[in-house]
Design a protein around this motif. Structure first.
Motif, PDB file in Angstrom:
ATOM      1  N   LYS A   1       0.819  -1.171   0.180  1.00 12.94           N
ATOM      2  CA  LYS A   1       0.067  -0.108  -0.033  1.00 12.94           C
ATOM      3  C   LYS A   1       0.806   1.292   0.068  1.00 12.94           C
ATOM      4  O   LYS A   1       2.129   1.246   0.401  1.00 12.94           O
ATOM      5  CB  LYS A   1      -0.837   0.253   1.343  1.00 12.94           C
ATOM      6  CG  LYS A   1      -1.639  -1.251   1.392  1.00 12.94           C
ATOM      7  CD  LYS A   1      -3.206  -1.079   0.360  1.00 12.94           C
ATOM      8  CE  LYS A   1      -3.886  -2.298   0.724  1.00 12.94           C
ATOM      9  NZ  LYS A   1      -4.969  -2.447  -0.140  1.00 12.94           N
ATOM     10  N   PRO A   2       0.319   2.444  -0.463  1.00 14.42           N
ATOM     11  CA  PRO A   2       1.181   3.517  -0.275  1.00 14.42           C
ATOM     12  C   PRO A   2       1.717   3.813   1.161  1.00 14.42           C
ATOM     13  O   PRO A   2       0.935   3.470   2.125  1.00 14.42           O
ATOM     14  CB  PRO A   2       0.353   4.762  -0.694  1.00 14.42           C
ATOM     15  CG  PRO A   2      -0.709   3.851  -1.609  1.00 14.42           C
ATOM     16  CD  PRO A   2      -0.910   2.784  -0.988  1.00 14.42           C
ATOM     17  N   ARG A   3       2.632   4.585   1.309  1.00 15.48           N
ATOM     18  CA  ARG A   3       3.158   5.154   2.607  1.00 15.48           C
ATOM     19  C   ARG A   3       2.224   5.856   3.404  1.00 15.48           C
ATOM     20  O   ARG A   3       1.528   7.051   2.456  1.00 15.48           O
ATOM     21  CB  ARG A   3       4.467   5.763   2.396  1.00 15.48           C
ATOM     22  CG  ARG A   3       5.649   4.845   1.901  1.00 15.48           C
ATOM     23  CD  ARG A   3       6.842   5.496   1.687  1.00 15.48           C
ATOM     24  NE  ARG A   3       7.779   4.656   0.971  1.00 15.48           N
ATOM     25  CZ  ARG A   3       8.647   3.853   1.525  1.00 15.48           C
ATOM     26  NH1 ARG A   3       8.915   3.980   2.706  1.00 15.48           N
ATOM     27  NH2 ARG A   3       9.701   3.093   0.607  1.00 15.48           N
ATOM     28  N   ILE A   4       1.861   5.863   4.609  1.00 12.24           N
ATOM     29  CA  ILE A   4       0.811   6.469   5.203  1.00 12.24           C
ATOM     30  C   ILE A   4       1.453   7.208   6.369  1.00 12.24           C
ATOM     31  O   ILE A   4       0.999   8.405   7.065  1.00 12.24           O
ATOM     32  CB  ILE A   4      -0.214   5.676   5.698  1.00 12.24           C
ATOM     33  CG1 ILE A   4       0.125   4.683   6.659  1.00 12.24           C
ATOM     34  CG2 ILE A   4      -1.207   5.264   4.457  1.00 12.24           C
ATOM     35  CD1 ILE A   4      -0.965   4.040   7.361  1.00 12.24           C
ATOM     36  N   SER A   5       2.739   6.970   6.756  1.00 10.58           N
ATOM     37  CA  SER A   5       3.225   7.757   7.888  1.00 10.58           C
ATOM     38  C   SER A   5       4.840   7.750   7.924  1.00 10.58           C
ATOM     39  O   SER A   5       5.292   7.139   6.888  1.00 10.58           O
ATOM     40  CB  SER A   5       2.724   7.090   9.317  1.00 10.58           C
ATOM     41  OG  SER A   5       3.347   5.530   9.156  1.00 10.58           O
ATOM     42  N   CYS A   6       5.428   8.623   8.562  1.00 12.13           N
ATOM     43  CA  CYS A   6       6.820   8.598   8.927  1.00 12.13           C
ATOM     44  C   CYS A   6       7.141   8.790  10.327  1.00 12.13           C
ATOM     45  O   CYS A   6       6.316   9.297  11.120  1.00 12.13           O
ATOM     46  CB  CYS A   6       7.305   9.806   8.060  1.00 12.13           C
ATOM     47  SG  CYS A   6       6.835  11.219   8.624  1.00 12.13           S
ATOM     48  N   GLY A   7       8.171   8.190  10.677  1.00 16.25           N
ATOM     49  CA  GLY A   7       8.660   8.179  12.172  1.00 16.25           C
ATOM     50  C   GLY A   7      10.016   8.368  12.400  1.00 16.25           C
ATOM     51  O   GLY A   7      10.832   8.139  11.575  1.00 16.25           O
ATOM     52  N   TYR A   8      10.366   9.040  13.640  1.00 14.06           N
ATOM     53  CA  TYR A   8      11.780   9.347  14.050  1.00 14.06           C
ATOM     54  C   TYR A   8      11.794   9.057  15.510  1.00 14.06           C
ATOM     55  O   TYR A   8      10.930   9.263  16.290  1.00 14.06           O
ATOM     56  CB  TYR A   8      12.063  11.043  13.777  1.00 14.06           C
ATOM     57  CG  TYR A   8      12.096  11.330  12.185  1.00 14.06           C
ATOM     58  CD1 TYR A   8      13.113  11.109  11.630  1.00 14.06           C
ATOM     59  CD2 TYR A   8      10.839  11.583  11.532  1.00 14.06           C
ATOM     60  CE1 TYR A   8      12.842  11.531  10.173  1.00 14.06           C
ATOM     61  CE2 TYR A   8      10.758  12.024  10.484  1.00 14.06           C
ATOM     62  CZ  TYR A   8      11.879  11.807   9.796  1.00 14.06           C
ATOM     63  OH  TYR A   8      11.826  12.010   8.335  1.00 14.06           O
ATOM     64  N   TYR A   9      13.109   8.752  15.917  1.00 19.05           N
ATOM     65  CA  TYR A   9      13.464   8.504  17.131  1.00 19.05           C
ATOM     66  C   TYR A   9      14.736   9.332  17.489  1.00 19.05           C
ATOM     67  O   TYR A   9      15.677   9.367  16.601  1.00 19.05           O
ATOM     68  CB  TYR A   9      13.425   7.029  17.481  1.00 19.05           C
ATOM     69  CG  TYR A   9      14.381   6.186  16.689  1.00 19.05           C
ATOM     70  CD1 TYR A   9      15.728   5.893  17.305  1.00 19.05           C
ATOM     71  CD2 TYR A   9      14.082   5.929  15.299  1.00 19.05           C
ATOM     72  CE1 TYR A   9      16.526   5.337  16.693  1.00 19.05           C
ATOM     73  CE2 TYR A   9      14.947   4.973  14.798  1.00 19.05           C
ATOM     74  CZ  TYR A   9      16.310   4.617  15.511  1.00 19.05           C
ATOM     75  OH  TYR A   9      17.299   3.882  14.820  1.00 19.05           O
ATOM     76  N   ALA A  10      15.008   9.182  18.701  1.00 16.01           N
ATOM     77  CA  ALA A  10      16.440   9.724  19.357  1.00 16.01           C
ATOM     78  C   ALA A  10      16.363   9.081  20.862  1.00 16.01           C
ATOM     79  O   ALA A  10      15.428   8.820  21.400  1.00 16.01           O
ATOM     80  CB  ALA A  10      16.549  10.907  19.436  1.00 16.01           C
TER      81      ALA A  10
END
Length: 124
Positions: A9-18
């Protein structure tokens, strides 16, 4: 070799962490779900806490120009948590990107993870 991938499916989110030091968690995992936002934190090794957050893919281009600012703004949706993060120290750079959206066959050649056996997201 990669396991068979299906239901792309198409991408629906993005995420980042530290990782942060000095962020009191009292041994707990904390998760916050807000409209078009989700973020969480949990203690890890070496007295560090992982802080992760994400937003819709539609905001990826605009938000990637200031990951830290956008993440901190998002954390303000949980003011007491945001206050604890502001009082801590970020120890690593932010990592992350868009999140692919597909399933993988949860067994056979190329499969190594025990958890999350049905759903898998990784950058190609």
């Amino acid at each position: 070799m990669r396991p068979h991938q299906y239901h792309d499916k198409p991408r629906i989110s993005c995420g980042y962490y530290a990782y942060y030091s000095g962020l009191p968690m009292d041994g707990r995992f904390e998760a916050y779900i807000r409209p078009d936002r989700a973020f969480a934190a949990w203690p890890t090794n070496d007295d560090l806490t992982l802080v992760v957050g994400g937003w819709p893919f539609a905001e990826f281009e605009a938000n990637k120009k200031d990951i830290e600012g956008n993440l901190l703004t998002m954390l303000e949706l949980a003011p007491l948590f945001a206050e604890r993060v502001r009082a801590s120290r970020r120890e690593t750079r932010f990592a992350g990107t868009t999140v692919p959206n597909f399933f993988r066959k949860p067994f056979g050649p190329g499969w190594a993870l025990v958890r999350d056996a049905g759903y898998r997201s990784e950058e190609h």
